[in-house]
Scaffold this active site. Structure first.
Site, PDB file in Angstrom:
ATOM      1  N   ASP A 240     -30.353  -3.216   9.461  1.00 22.63           N
ATOM      2  CA  ASP A 240     -30.822  -2.073   8.670  1.00 22.63           C
ATOM      3  C   ASP A 240     -30.282  -2.222   7.252  1.00 22.63           C
ATOM      4  OD1 ASP A 240     -31.597   0.694   7.859  1.00 22.63           O
ATOM      5  OD2 ASP A 240     -31.951   0.943  10.005  1.00 22.63           O
ATOM      6  N   HIS A 263     -32.090  -4.519   5.337  1.00 25.29           N
ATOM      7  CA  HIS A 263     -33.132  -3.751   4.658  1.00 25.29           C
ATOM      8  C   HIS A 263     -32.788  -3.456   3.207  1.00 25.29           C
ATOM      9  CE1 HIS A 263     -34.885  -2.077   8.723  1.00 25.29           C
ATOM     10  NE2 HIS A 263     -34.842  -3.399   8.660  1.00 25.29           N
TER      11      HIS A 263
END
Length: 414
Positions: A240, A263
């Site tokens: 993430d 991310h």
């Protein structure tokens, strides 16, 4: 990813059944050593002297609680809790609570602290939490926090929801001041690795944070309602956000980060369920994104309120990044019809950005039609495609200007 369970963490601090909490009302007598630190005698509390067994098999939670109670209650200029090197200590969910008697308290993680497997947990949403501890340092050359996330990830939510029911954050720092995290590693957290919540004067430096690229919601560092935060010299590869800046945060500096997989570095998300939220004075510089989904990202929910302003991205490198530069004001929950409006973005600057994009669209400013993206400044950008082809910018409802050489050209900025 945003840190949604923060309210529950506050509830836990008031005594949830089953949580082994280090309440610091009793100092007691303890096995400890002493070292001289800056002319003062520092008491060192070794968890093994309180019954911890570093065999990787024996539950040492109670020993860690007793060691912390003694260390935090020790009077003087400083005290330390020592986790010895070359050993692995099995520890369940634990809250280390302050305030402490010493001006400075250090947790020396020289060995490995390993979480209990998912099958042994109840519903705690943290693994190790330091609450209301001022003057705290968590450090350790060679020290590791092993969250054993692989025992959780197979039970992730179904129906496309990106979550794991009740999975914990490995390390939570709540209501702390003069906090330092340095020189240890965190791997395979069930969800977020580190969350800094409602804290100030925070220094996070020289950490290594890792989890598989497909591990769900395993943010590296999340900052929430905190200020005067400095994050430097981290190497992060997770499933993430490498670093995420949540609502209520201000005066945050991020410098010298290696990010990938993951991310990217994200401001937000902000404004979920129409919430009034703010973020300001965020400085991101000298970051290298490698094979990440996003790079420099700002994300807000449709129908949100509040503002995000004075945000800068400077000296950023991209290597094969899917979305190198992105503003997304159209986050929306599945099946929810959002309200009108958006979090207002202003004074957003991008300076000296270069590298490669794995997609043709290298810059994507997707702003609400409510005029919420203003004063965007872009200078000195060169982002080409990983395959050698050209790139382009997508731009909707953004207002601002460019200067110097900017490629790809951003059509809605003058």
């Amino acid at each position: 990813m945003e840190y949604l369970p923060a309210r529950n963490l506050n509830e836990h601090t008031h005594g949830t059944i089953g949580i082994r909490t280090a309440i610091l009302l009793v100092t007691g007598l303890a096995w400890c050593g002493s070292v001289l630190a800056g002319g003062w005698e520092e008491r060192v509390f070794n968890v093994e002297h309180f019954g911890a067994r570093g065999d990787g098999l024996t539950d040492s939670t109670e020993a860690f609680v007793h060691a912390w109670t003694a260390a935090c209650g020790a009077r003087g200029a400083s005290a330390s809790l020592l986790v010895p090197a070359a050993k692995s200590f099995l520890v369940g969910p634990t809250e280390f609570r302050g305030p402490c008697a010493a001006t400075r308290i250090t947790v020396q993680v020289m060995g490995t602290i390993t979480a209990l497997p998912a099958s042994a947990w109840d519903r705690q949403n943290y693994w190790l939490m330091f609450h209301q501890v001022d003057g705290l340092t968590v450090t350790g050359s060679g020290g590791v926090l092993d969250g054993r996330g692989e025992t959780w990830w197979s039970n992730r939510c179904r129906n496309g929801d990106e979550c794991i029911p009740h999975a914990p954050t490995s390390l939570v720092l709540m209501n702390c001041t003069n906090l330092e995290l340095s020189h240890f590693s965190s791997k395979n957290s069930p969800q977020m690795h580190i969350a800094v919540i409602q804290s100030s004067k925070v220094n996070v430096t020289q950490l290594t944070i890792t989890a598989p690229g497909d591990s769900p919601n395993t943010d590296g560092v999340h900052i929430d309602r905190s200020e005067d935060v400095h994050i430097t010299g981290l190497t992060i590869g997770t499933g993430d956000d490498c670093i995420s800046i949540g609502p209520g945060s201000r005066f945050v500096t991020i410098d010298g980060i290696m990010c990938g997989p993951g991310h990217g570095v994200s401001v937000g998300s902000l404004g979920r369920h129409g919430a009034m939220e703010s973020v300001e004075h965020i400085d991101v510089r000298n970051v290298h994104f490698i094979n990440t989904m996003n790079g420099a990202r700002i994300k807000t929910w449709q129908g949100g309120r509040g503002y995000a302003k004075s945000i800068s991205f400077t000296n950023i490198n991209f290597t094969n990044v899917e979305n190198p530069v992105i503003i997304d004001q159209f986050y929306v929950d599945r099946g929810v019809v959002p309200n009108a409006g958006a979090v207002a973005l202003s004074n957003i600057t991008y300076t000296n950005l270069k590298g490669t994009s794995s997609r043709k669209t290298a810059v994507d400013f997707d702003c609400s039609d409510s005029g919420s993206c203003r004063d965007i400044s872009v200078s000195s950008v060169l982002i080409t495609a990983s395959d050698g082809r050209g790139t382009e910018a997508r731009c909707r409802n953004a207002q601002g200007k460019t200067s110097g050489y900017v490629y790809p050209r951003i059509p809605c900025l003058s």
